[in-house]
Design a protein around this motif. Sequence first.
Motif, PDB file in Angstrom:
ATOM      1  N   MET A   1      16.233   2.129 -15.942  1.00 24.70           N
ATOM      2  CA  MET A   1      15.314   1.008 -15.919  1.00 24.70           C
ATOM      3  C   MET A   1      14.149   1.355 -14.989  1.00 24.70           C
ATOM      4  SD  MET A   1      15.997  -2.885 -14.458  1.00 24.70           S
ATOM      5  CE  MET A   1      17.280  -3.262 -15.610  1.00 24.70           C
ATOM      6  N   HIS A   2      12.939   1.164 -15.486  1.00 26.11           N
ATOM      7  CA  HIS A   2      11.780   1.383 -14.607  1.00 26.11           C
ATOM      8  C   HIS A   2      11.050   0.057 -14.437  1.00 26.11           C
ATOM      9  CE1 HIS A   2       8.791   3.606 -12.404  1.00 26.11           C
ATOM     10  NE2 HIS A   2       7.882   2.877 -13.029  1.00 26.11           N
ATOM     11  N   ILE A   3      11.051  -0.410 -13.229  1.00 21.97           N
ATOM     12  CA  ILE A   3      10.436  -1.688 -12.887  1.00 21.97           C
ATOM     13  C   ILE A   3       9.328  -1.412 -11.889  1.00 21.97           C
ATOM     14  CG2 ILE A   3      10.818  -3.904 -11.762  1.00 21.97           C
ATOM     15  CD1 ILE A   3      13.772  -3.607 -12.574  1.00 21.97           C
ATOM     16  N   GLN A   4       8.214  -2.077 -12.078  1.00 22.16           N
ATOM     17  CA  GLN A   4       7.154  -2.034 -11.087  1.00 22.16           C
ATOM     18  C   GLN A   4       6.762  -3.480 -10.819  1.00 22.16           C
ATOM     19  OE1 GLN A   4       2.778  -0.746 -11.608  1.00 22.16           O
ATOM     20  NE2 GLN A   4       3.846   1.093 -10.896  1.00 22.16           N
ATOM     21  N   LEU A   5       6.867  -3.877  -9.544  1.00 26.01           N
ATOM     22  CA  LEU A   5       6.527  -5.242  -9.155  1.00 26.01           C
ATOM     23  C   LEU A   5       5.259  -5.200  -8.319  1.00 26.01           C
ATOM     24  CD1 LEU A   5      10.115  -6.365  -8.064  1.00 26.01           C
ATOM     25  CD2 LEU A   5       9.045  -6.663 -10.301  1.00 26.01           C
ATOM     26  N   LYS A   6       4.368  -6.143  -8.553  1.00 25.31           N
ATOM     27  CA  LYS A   6       3.090  -6.148  -7.830  1.00 25.31           C
ATOM     28  C   LYS A   6       2.848  -7.495  -7.169  1.00 25.31           C
ATOM     29  CE  LYS A   6       0.432  -2.732 -10.395  1.00 25.31           C
ATOM     30  NZ  LYS A   6      -0.275  -1.996  -9.383  1.00 25.31           N
ATOM     31  N   THR A   7       2.224  -7.429  -5.995  1.00 25.63           N
ATOM     32  CA  THR A   7       1.700  -8.606  -5.318  1.00 25.63           C
ATOM     33  C   THR A   7       0.206  -8.336  -5.110  1.00 25.63           C
ATOM     34  OG1 THR A   7       1.963  -7.804  -3.048  1.00 25.63           O
ATOM     35  CG2 THR A   7       3.904  -8.840  -4.075  1.00 25.63           C
ATOM     36  N   ASP A   8      -0.451  -9.195  -4.402  1.00 32.84           N
ATOM     37  CA  ASP A   8      -1.874  -8.960  -4.129  1.00 32.84           C
ATOM     38  C   ASP A   8      -2.107  -7.650  -3.388  1.00 32.84           C
ATOM     39  OD1 ASP A   8      -2.583 -11.302  -5.374  1.00 32.84           O
ATOM     40  OD2 ASP A   8      -2.758 -12.458  -3.517  1.00 32.84           O
ATOM     41  N   ARG A   9      -1.203  -7.314  -2.451  1.00 21.90           N
ATOM     42  CA  ARG A   9      -1.407  -6.123  -1.615  1.00 21.90           C
ATOM     43  C   ARG A   9      -0.422  -4.994  -1.855  1.00 21.90           C
ATOM     44  NH1 ARG A   9      -1.077  -7.431   4.376  1.00 21.90           N
ATOM     45  NH2 ARG A   9       0.934  -8.228   3.724  1.00 21.90           N
ATOM     46  N   LEU A  10       0.682  -5.284  -2.523  1.00 21.57           N
ATOM     47  CA  LEU A  10       1.777  -4.318  -2.601  1.00 21.57           C
ATOM     48  C   LEU A  10       2.133  -3.955  -4.029  1.00 21.57           C
ATOM     49  CD1 LEU A  10       4.247  -6.046  -0.097  1.00 21.57           C
ATOM     50  CD2 LEU A  10       2.495  -4.329   0.429  1.00 21.57           C
ATOM     51  N   THR A  11       2.680  -2.755  -4.165  1.00 22.60           N
ATOM     52  CA  THR A  11       3.336  -2.340  -5.399  1.00 22.60           C
ATOM     53  C   THR A  11       4.731  -1.875  -4.998  1.00 22.60           C
ATOM     54  OG1 THR A  11       1.230  -1.623  -6.334  1.00 22.60           O
ATOM     55  CG2 THR A  11       3.227  -0.823  -7.414  1.00 22.60           C
ATOM     56  N   LEU A  12       5.743  -2.379  -5.678  1.00 22.91           N
ATOM     57  CA  LEU A  12       7.132  -1.997  -5.427  1.00 22.91           C
ATOM     58  C   LEU A  12       7.593  -1.178  -6.616  1.00 22.91           C
ATOM     59  CD1 LEU A  12       8.462  -5.489  -4.240  1.00 22.91           C
ATOM     60  CD2 LEU A  12       7.346  -3.718  -2.891  1.00 22.91           C
ATOM     61  N   VAL A  13       8.033   0.044  -6.337  1.00 24.82           N
ATOM     62  CA  VAL A  13       8.464   0.959  -7.389  1.00 24.82           C
ATOM     63  C   VAL A  13       9.833   1.527  -7.034  1.00 24.82           C
ATOM     64  CG1 VAL A  13       6.104   1.576  -8.074  1.00 24.82           C
ATOM     65  CG2 VAL A  13       7.274   2.944  -6.333  1.00 24.82           C
ATOM     66  N   PRO A  14      10.615   1.925  -8.043  1.00 20.67           N
ATOM     67  CA  PRO A  14      11.903   2.549  -7.741  1.00 20.67           C
ATOM     68  C   PRO A  14      11.714   3.769  -6.843  1.00 20.67           C
ATOM     69  CG  PRO A  14      11.787   1.979 -10.052  1.00 20.67           C
ATOM     70  CD  PRO A  14      10.410   1.768  -9.487  1.00 20.67           C
ATOM     71  N   ILE A  15      12.559   3.871  -5.828  1.00 22.62           N
ATOM     72  CA  ILE A  15      12.493   5.018  -4.915  1.00 22.62           C
ATOM     73  C   ILE A  15      12.831   6.278  -5.711  1.00 22.62           C
ATOM     74  CG2 ILE A  15      14.900   4.806  -4.129  1.00 22.62           C
ATOM     75  CD1 ILE A  15      11.996   5.666  -1.815  1.00 22.62           C
ATOM     76  N   GLU A  16      12.123   7.357  -5.432  1.00 27.14           N
ATOM     77  CA  GLU A  16      12.399   8.629  -6.084  1.00 27.14           C
ATOM     78  C   GLU A  16      12.053   9.765  -5.125  1.00 27.14           C
ATOM     79  OE1 GLU A  16       9.878   9.378  -9.553  1.00 27.14           O
ATOM     80  OE2 GLU A  16       8.650   7.682  -8.941  1.00 27.14           O
ATOM     81  N   LEU A  17      12.404  10.980  -5.527  1.00 24.26           N
ATOM     82  CA  LEU A  17      12.266  12.125  -4.624  1.00 24.26           C
ATOM     83  C   LEU A  17      10.832  12.413  -4.208  1.00 24.26           C
ATOM     84  CD1 LEU A  17      14.969  14.659  -5.838  1.00 24.26           C
ATOM     85  CD2 LEU A  17      14.903  13.371  -3.696  1.00 24.26           C
ATOM     86  N   LYS A  18       9.850  11.963  -4.969  1.00 25.35           N
ATOM     87  CA  LYS A  18       8.469  12.201  -4.533  1.00 25.35           C
ATOM     88  C   LYS A  18       8.168  11.464  -3.228  1.00 25.35           C
ATOM     89  CE  LYS A  18       5.686   8.835  -7.137  1.00 25.35           C
ATOM     90  NZ  LYS A  18       4.667   8.740  -8.197  1.00 25.35           N
ATOM     91  N   TYR A  19       9.034  10.521  -2.845  1.00 27.20           N
ATOM     92  CA  TYR A  19       8.889   9.793  -1.581  1.00 27.20           C
ATOM     93  C   TYR A  19       9.808  10.332  -0.488  1.00 27.20           C
ATOM     94  CZ  TYR A  19       6.473   6.515  -4.616  1.00 27.20           C
ATOM     95  OH  TYR A  19       5.605   5.949  -5.523  1.00 27.20           O
ATOM     96  N   LEU A  20      10.349  11.532  -0.672  1.00 26.83           N
ATOM     97  CA  LEU A  20      11.306  12.086   0.289  1.00 26.83           C
ATOM     98  C   LEU A  20      10.715  12.191   1.700  1.00 26.83           C
ATOM     99  CD1 LEU A  20      13.999  13.394   1.063  1.00 26.83           C
ATOM    100  CD2 LEU A  20      13.078  15.577   0.214  1.00 26.83           C
ATOM    101  N   GLU A  21       9.592  12.849   1.836  1.00 23.30           N
ATOM    102  CA  GLU A  21       8.999  13.042   3.174  1.00 23.30           C
ATOM    103  C   GLU A  21       8.605  11.703   3.809  1.00 23.30           C
ATOM    104  OE1 GLU A  21       8.574  15.873   4.941  1.00 23.30           O
ATOM    105  OE2 GLU A  21       9.294  17.263   3.404  1.00 23.30           O
TER     106      GLU A  21
END
Length: 171
Positions: A1-21
């Motif tokens: 499942m790929h979900i992307q949630l947005k607010t005025d200032r934020l984007t919430l995306v599934p955590i993945e290895l590109k966010y490791l560092e």
Amino acid sequence: MHIQLKTDRLTLVPIELKYLESTHSYAGDIENTKFMMFLPNDSLKETEAFILRCQEQWACDNQTSFEFAILYDGKHAGGISLDLLENSSAELGWIIHRDFQRKGIATEAATKIIQFAREELKVKKFIAHCDAENVPSYRTMEKLGMHRVSESGGRRNKSSNEERREYLYEM
């Protein structure tokens, strides 16, 4: 499942290895995680193992755990989780990188996660725990409309060996 949630200032995306560092920069920071039970991560490998477990959950047909990266102005500012429990309940948790604290990011992200959980997952009750000394965390819970329902002992945070007090909030 790929979900992307947005607010005025934020984007919430599934955590993945590109966010490791960027995940390790807050999850491995002893000062940033001093009130956390399972942090700090001791190595990049430990953070990688966490992200891989999260990705496995995102791939499940019966997903029960949702771990999002919080993006603020395109920068990875922290993480927020939703874990489904029994009886249409869920537990919330979050961590914000120290460079992004005091901007209302956790409250904004949690508000969006609660909306998603109510509408898409039919969650009716939310709980959250925190160390009794973690004032920013329990203030966030209160801003969300959660109420403190208990205080207990026996909490052990990873960065210290002392017994701590814990608050339980619910909504």
